[in-house]
Design a protein around this motif. Structure first.
Motif, PDB file in Angstrom:
ATOM      1  N   THR B  49      -2.410 -42.493  47.686  1.00 39.83           N
ATOM      2  CA  THR B  49      -3.318 -41.672  47.547  1.00 39.83           C
ATOM      3  C   THR B  49      -2.897 -40.352  46.875  1.00 39.83           C
ATOM      4  O   THR B  49      -1.391 -40.109  47.477  1.00 39.83           O
ATOM      5  CB  THR B  49      -4.164 -41.122  48.874  1.00 39.83           C
ATOM      6  N   SER B  50      -3.766 -39.521  46.239  1.00 36.46           N
ATOM      7  CA  SER B  50      -3.032 -37.796  45.918  1.00 36.46           C
ATOM      8  C   SER B  50      -2.057 -37.423  46.771  1.00 36.46           C
ATOM      9  O   SER B  50      -1.189 -36.930  46.582  1.00 36.46           O
ATOM     10  CB  SER B  50      -3.926 -37.461  44.530  1.00 36.46           C
ATOM     11  N   GLU B  51      -2.410 -37.336  47.580  1.00 37.75           N
ATOM     12  CA  GLU B  51      -2.227 -36.348  49.005  1.00 37.75           C
ATOM     13  C   GLU B  51      -0.853 -37.012  49.820  1.00 37.75           C
ATOM     14  O   GLU B  51       0.107 -35.896  49.480  1.00 37.75           O
ATOM     15  CB  GLU B  51      -3.400 -36.375  49.930  1.00 37.75           C
ATOM     16  N   ALA B  52      -0.963 -38.283  49.666  1.00 31.59           N
ATOM     17  CA  ALA B  52       0.298 -38.413  50.067  1.00 31.59           C
ATOM     18  C   ALA B  52       1.250 -39.227  48.926  1.00 31.59           C
ATOM     19  O   ALA B  52       2.660 -38.110  49.384  1.00 31.59           O
ATOM     20  CB  ALA B  52      -0.098 -40.198  50.311  1.00 31.59           C
ATOM     21  N   LEU B  53       0.882 -39.060  47.879  1.00 32.70           N
ATOM     22  CA  LEU B  53       1.791 -38.142  47.131  1.00 32.70           C
ATOM     23  C   LEU B  53       2.679 -37.236  47.125  1.00 32.70           C
ATOM     24  O   LEU B  53       3.925 -36.620  47.308  1.00 32.70           O
ATOM     25  CB  LEU B  53       1.615 -38.343  45.217  1.00 32.70           C
ATOM     26  N   GLY B  54       1.964 -36.163  47.215  1.00 32.42           N
ATOM     27  CA  GLY B  54       2.362 -34.586  47.214  1.00 32.42           C
ATOM     28  C   GLY B  54       2.803 -34.932  48.885  1.00 32.42           C
ATOM     29  O   GLY B  54       3.934 -34.420  48.742  1.00 32.42           O
ATOM     30  N   LYS B  55       2.960 -35.646  49.618  1.00 33.11           N
ATOM     31  CA  LYS B  55       3.527 -35.260  51.446  1.00 33.11           C
ATOM     32  C   LYS B  55       5.098 -35.766  50.700  1.00 33.11           C
ATOM     33  O   LYS B  55       5.927 -35.011  50.747  1.00 33.11           O
ATOM     34  CB  LYS B  55       3.080 -35.700  52.439  1.00 33.11           C
ATOM     35  N   CYS B  56       5.014 -36.845  49.695  1.00 29.72           N
ATOM     36  CA  CYS B  56       6.634 -37.720  49.766  1.00 29.72           C
ATOM     37  C   CYS B  56       7.273 -36.587  49.276  1.00 29.72           C
ATOM     38  O   CYS B  56       8.854 -37.007  48.980  1.00 29.72           O
ATOM     39  CB  CYS B  56       6.469 -38.772  48.833  1.00 29.72           C
ATOM     40  N   VAL B  57       6.852 -36.048  48.001  1.00 33.34           N
ATOM     41  CA  VAL B  57       7.491 -34.798  47.404  1.00 33.34           C
ATOM     42  C   VAL B  57       8.379 -33.762  48.244  1.00 33.34           C
ATOM     43  O   VAL B  57       8.965 -32.907  48.519  1.00 33.34           O
ATOM     44  CB  VAL B  57       6.910 -33.902  46.534  1.00 33.34           C
ATOM     45  N   LYS B  58       7.554 -32.948  48.652  1.00 44.36           N
ATOM     46  CA  LYS B  58       7.688 -32.254  49.749  1.00 44.36           C
ATOM     47  C   LYS B  58       8.319 -32.919  51.109  1.00 44.36           C
ATOM     48  O   LYS B  58       9.332 -32.192  51.618  1.00 44.36           O
ATOM     49  CB  LYS B  58       6.096 -31.498  51.107  1.00 44.36           C
ATOM     50  N   LEU B  59       8.360 -33.957  51.681  1.00 40.66           N
ATOM     51  CA  LEU B  59       9.181 -34.738  52.695  1.00 40.66           C
ATOM     52  C   LEU B  59      10.488 -34.310  51.751  1.00 40.66           C
ATOM     53  O   LEU B  59      12.188 -34.247  52.330  1.00 40.66           O
ATOM     54  CB  LEU B  59       8.895 -36.205  52.711  1.00 40.66           C
ATOM     55  N   CYS B  60      10.938 -34.998  50.397  1.00 41.74           N
ATOM     56  CA  CYS B  60      11.992 -34.991  50.188  1.00 41.74           C
ATOM     57  C   CYS B  60      13.090 -33.874  49.705  1.00 41.74           C
ATOM     58  O   CYS B  60      14.162 -33.753  49.937  1.00 41.74           O
ATOM     59  CB  CYS B  60      11.829 -35.852  48.254  1.00 41.74           C
ATOM     60  N   ASN B  61      12.043 -32.732  49.560  1.00 42.25           N
ATOM     61  CA  ASN B  61      12.919 -31.373  48.958  1.00 42.25           C
ATOM     62  C   ASN B  61      12.953 -31.003  50.590  1.00 42.25           C
ATOM     63  O   ASN B  61      13.801 -30.557  50.546  1.00 42.25           O
ATOM     64  CB  ASN B  61      11.386 -30.554  48.211  1.00 42.25           C
TER      65      ASN B  61
END
Ligand code: FAD
Ligand code: SF4
Ligand code: SF4
Ligand code: SF4
Lengths: 426, 462
Positions: B49-61
């Protein structure tokens, strides 16, 4: 268990084959397993990369690689479409043999391949018992048949809608045959194959009826063994070798012009794998190579050699056709079965994605039934969308899978072998 | 945070089934279609999901984990080879076409939609999405935008950037940035969508893409013209354009490629021809007729020995099949196939062809050349076996020389395949020190921890 360096050395033997993959990723477009999972480890490129890494000792987990390697239908679609011409099937079969050499064969498979397949008489007896008692002992028969033959998964587990074993297998109806050429002046050898023999004897009978009608002499020896593909795809090369040996012995001294089968998988195994993968004596390999040249799918034989003309008969129904991977991808045979359906006077309708795998893939169906079912379900949807009365194909194993899938959707359609339609029109 | 703890966080955020950490899974995402060494990531995630994609980016950062987005992994420049210890974010779980608007002629898609599937869906609604990279049956629209992919129709219809109306993307903080609009005209603020095109995953992670659609041409005509020299063929290309005809496609093949394709398919190509042009004009039926006649005339005037005009769809298919066969046929000759992407102004094609011949002789390399002559984008394809160390050294030298010559002729490092890891070392030569400095400054603000596809395009700051 040998050490991992030794394993790497064995995989290095595949290096010349592996290096041909340019990692372009085009196989992602065609691999049915990847279409379901979307995971690189499931597509050809990923599997080849892992084997390559194993060979170069960059990986420590051969068991993990084996699991990835096993998530494959061996449908050959990737090889048929690979721009770089990588011999994917060759690599995968050899890799499975190496893995089996390293990890050993599971006791269940040992019992089935070495205990039963290698002994066609015992196999027949057991299956005969199974057919009588299948209502009672379903579970037992399952384990035995479950992984025995390429897709000989008939009475298995779970929610499968299976074809039962025939009440009377072909070898009981017609134990053997040896007739001279009639008006056609041609004599063929018939390799029956275990699914036709034990589940769809009517397909075998249809073949015999058609051959008789056209005045073709038939050599059908008793005691035919399994073609060996189930053993080979499990990496059990020794069982494969002895099955090839047994079969070659039966056919090598007889006089005939062509060897025909009604099983796409048998045809491609005999043509592509017997001479190529057999590791035994050179005499048998030589004989296998001679058989290879003569081997033909039954509709290819009827259309290309006998040049059958419309029978005037009317099969009276609308039919669509599913291309078995083993005919389309390995042998490039797609036109003849369709032509035979038309020749039989059926109303032919092409379905969408007729050439994609039905998802059966031998023991794949057993080990990975969920993916197998997803792939098969798509096939069933395409069949339903074609709005026909009958789904036809040229491989009894595909018939099993398609029957299971259509039946689960309550389609109420029949599934026929192309040769049955033609035989009915005579 | 420890590696295990980070993995747990990902599992909690996007579901354990979407997080891969097994050795084999990680190795399966360590390479792409470029001939470069692989690098194994620490984990691979597949948000759906779009939301999950955003979460992945944030977690990496948050955890300082380098992040490499991966579409189909077909790029030829190492753009998806991960950073050691990094995270690969797959987009193929985000593959929905959200809208196809027939009235206003645009579409909104998730980044993992496969290009050819999208084009087919659009065509079934009577519209046209022209960019058609050779990899379109598997490449993703996100990957196309991130590489600014081109295709056979680039000459007349342009490349991916000409169809990007807007991109919504996640910044490193996991905030959604919106750019562009559903209108043909839009000058609201910075052209951030433009900045995202060809950014190769180094500036943001695309979430939704708005793409322009156009009406399909009503008619088309294809032909194959045979030339006695590459010079005559390339002069013809210039002459066609100078006559103000812009064919939909204008492709070239050298003698080596012609012979290879012929051996491969046996479709009856003229194996003694020094060069072939494959030309298609399209548009209004009357215009197509006129242009086809004129193109034929120009070809003859420039020395074409024979011109075959396709009479029907089957013959037209045969023309394009020959072109599609070029790469597969070449790829079968040798184990390793390095597909280069040198691009020069159209008028310099004869000079570039001469340079390629010279390089191949000098370094004793087998090079087949084909490509999009109409837009000056050539694909010299070096055939080799990477395991042959001595030859591989010559190949690397050859690649350097090809780019050197292309730049000397006023060309560019990449017409369509991107810079990635493979060509970042040449960037300063084509641009300038200041250009790279500017890019590094911009990147350091937008991505302070340097987690977005580190090392790609602009390399690491020295
Ligand atoms: C046989 C073959 C033929 C080809 N033909 C052509 C051609 O004709 N024209 C052409 O231009 N190219 C061609 N290519 C190159 C390649 O296919 C293209 O560059 C394509 O656009 C890559 O798409 P992809 O989905 O595979 O992206 P990937 O390779 O997965 O990724 C490419 C880049 O995009 C980034 N990226 C992907 N998704 C996102 C996202 N959602 N957000 C941010 N960044 C993202 C990645 O990080 C990476 O840097 C060809 C390649 C092959 C193997
Ligand atoms: S299509 Fe062939 S060459 Fe390309 S990645 Fe798949 S197996 Fe390798
Ligand atoms: S053989 Fe079939 S299932 Fe196996 S990798 Fe190739 S396409 Fe996929
Ligand atoms: S391919 Fe034919 S003989 Fe071989 S296992 Fe299957 S049905 Fe039996």
């Amino acid at each position: 268990m040998a050490d991992i360096n030794r394993l790497a050395q064995m995989f290095m033997e595949l290096d010349d084959l592996l290096v041909g993959c340019m990692r372009c990723g085009m196989c992602q477009a065609v691999c049915p397993v990847f279409a379901q999972s979307g995971r690189e480890g499931d597509v050809t490129r990923g599997k080849l990369a892992l084997l390559d890494k194993l060979a170069h000792e960059m990986l420590e987990d051969p068991q993990g690689v084996k699991e990835k390697l096993d998530r494959c239908l061996l449908c050959g679609t990737c090889q048929a479409n690979c721009p770089s011409g990588v011999s994917v099937m060759d690599i995968f079969l050899k890799a499975r043999a190496i893995m089996t050499g390293y990890f050993g064969l599971s006791p269940v498979k040992q019992a089935i391949f070495r205990g039963m397949l290698k002994n066609p008489k015992l196999f027949n007896t057991l299956v005969g018992m199974g057919s009588k008692f299948q209502g009672l002992f379903t579970k037992k028969v399952d384990d035995m048949l479950g992984s025995s033959c390429a897709r000989f998964n008939a009475p298995v587990i779970g929610d499968r809608h299976f074809n039962s074993l025939a009440k009377k297998p072909l070898h009981k109806i017609v134990p053997e045959m040896d007739t001279p050429a009639g008006k056609s002046g041609i004599r063929v050898a018939l390799y029956v194959g275990c699914v036709v023999d034990k589940i769809f004897p009517q397909v075998g009978e249809a073949i015999l009826k058609v051959l008789k009608h056209h005045g073709v002499g038939v050599y059908m020896p008793a005691g035919q063994a399994c073609c060996g593909i189930p053993a080979l795809s499990s990496g059990d090369t020794s069982t494969f070798d002895s099955l090839v040996n047994m079969n070659v012995k039966l056919f090598k001294d007889a006089e005939f012009d062509y060897l025909v089968t009604g099983c796409a998988s048998c045809t491609s195994t005999i043509k592509e794998l017997w001479p190529h993968m057999y590791q035994g004596d050179s005499v048998t390999r030589y004989e296998a190579a001679k058989l290879q040249k003569k081997t033909m799918d039954i509709s290819q034989f009827l259309v290309d050699i006998l040049q059958v003309q419309p029978t005037g008969g009317n099969c009276g129904r609308s039919v669509t056709y599913h291309d078995p991977c083993h005919l389309k991808n390995s042998l490039g045979i797609t036109a003849q079965p369709r032509e035979l359906i038309r020749t039989a006077g059926c109303d032919y309708k092409e379905m969408a994605e007729a050439g994609t795998c039905c998802g059966c893939g031998g023991s794949f169906n057993i080990a990975h039934y969920d993916i197998s079912k997803q792939i098969g379900s798509r096939k069933a949807d395409n069949i339903l969308a074609a709005k026909v009365q009958t789904a036809a194909t040229s491989c009894p194993a595909c018939m099993l899978q398609i029957t299971d899938m259509l039946s689960q959707k309550g389609a109420g359609m029949d599934v026929k072998h192309v040769i049955e339609l033609y035989a009915d029109s005579l | 945070m420890s590696k295990d703890a980070i993995i747990k966080e990902f599992e909690a955020a996007i579901g354990a089934e979407n997080v891969m950490t097994d050795e084999t899974d990680r190795h399966a995402y360590s390479y792409d279609a470029a001939v470069l060494d692989s690098v194994v990531p620490a984990l691979v995630v597949r948000p759906t999901t779009s939301e999950a994609l955003g979460k992945c980016v944030k977690l990496c950062n948050d955890n300082g984990v380098p992040l490499t987005v991966r579409g189909a992994g077909t790029n030829l420049s190492g753009g998806t080879i991960p950073h050691p210890g990094g995270c690969v974010v797959l987009t193929n779980g985000l593959n929905r076409i959200l809208e196809i608007n027939e009235e206003d002629m645009y579409a909104v898609v998730e980044p993992g939609v496969v290009t050819a599937k999208f084009a087919a869906e659009v065509a079934s609604r009577g519209l046209f999405y022209p960019p058609d990279p050779g990899s379109q049956t598997v490449s993703t629209l996100g990957g196309n935008v991130a590489e600014n992919a081109g295709g056979l129709r680039g000459l007349k219809y342009g490349v991916t950037k000409d169809y990007v109306m807007g991109v919504d993307f996640w910044d490193v903080n996991g905030e959604l940035v919106k750019s562009g609009s559903r209108t043909v005209k839009c000058v609201t603020g910075y052209n951030l969508a433009g900045l995202m095109v060809a950014s190769e995953g180094t500036l943001g992670v695309f979430d939704k893409i708005i793409l322009k659609l156009i009406p399909p041409a009503q008619a088309a005509k294809s032909m194959m013209a045979i030339f006695p020299s590459m010079k005559a063929a390339s002069e013809t290309v210039a002459a066609i354009i100078a006559n103000k005809i812009v064919p939909a496609t204008l492709e070239m093949m050298d003698n080596f490629t012609i012979n290879t394709v012929e051996n491969f398919r046996g479709a009856g190509l003229p194996t003694d021809a020094a060069a072939l042009l494959l030309i298609e004009v399209d548009g209004h039926p009357a215009q197509v007729e006129d242009e086809a006649v004129l193109v034929e005339k120009i070809c003859k005037e420039n020395g074409a020995t024979e011109i075959k005009v396709a009479k029907d769809a089957a013959e037209r298919d045969a023309v394009w099949q020959a072109r599609r066969d070029a790469l597969p046929a070449l790829a079968k000759l040798k184990p390793t196939c390095v597909l280069e992407d040198a691009t020069v102004p159209r008028s310099k094609i004869p000079a570039m062809i001469a340079a390629l011949e010279e390089i191949s002789k000098k370094l004793d390399l087998t090079i087949g050349t084909f490509g999009h002559a109409g837009d000056g984008n050539l694909h010299p394809t070096i055939l080799t076996d990477k395991r042959d160390k001595a030859e591989w050294e010559r190949v690397e030298k050859g690649i350097d020389m090809i780019f050197d010559r292309a730049l000397a002729l006023g060309g560019t490092l990449s017409g369509e395949h991107g810079i990635g890891l493979a060509k970042s070392k040449y960037m300063e030569i084509e641009t300038s020190r200041a250009t790279l400095e500017y890019a590094h400054r911009m990147k350091s603000v937008l991505d302070p921890k340097g987690i977005l596809n580190p090392g790609k395009i602009i390399g690491f700051k020295k």
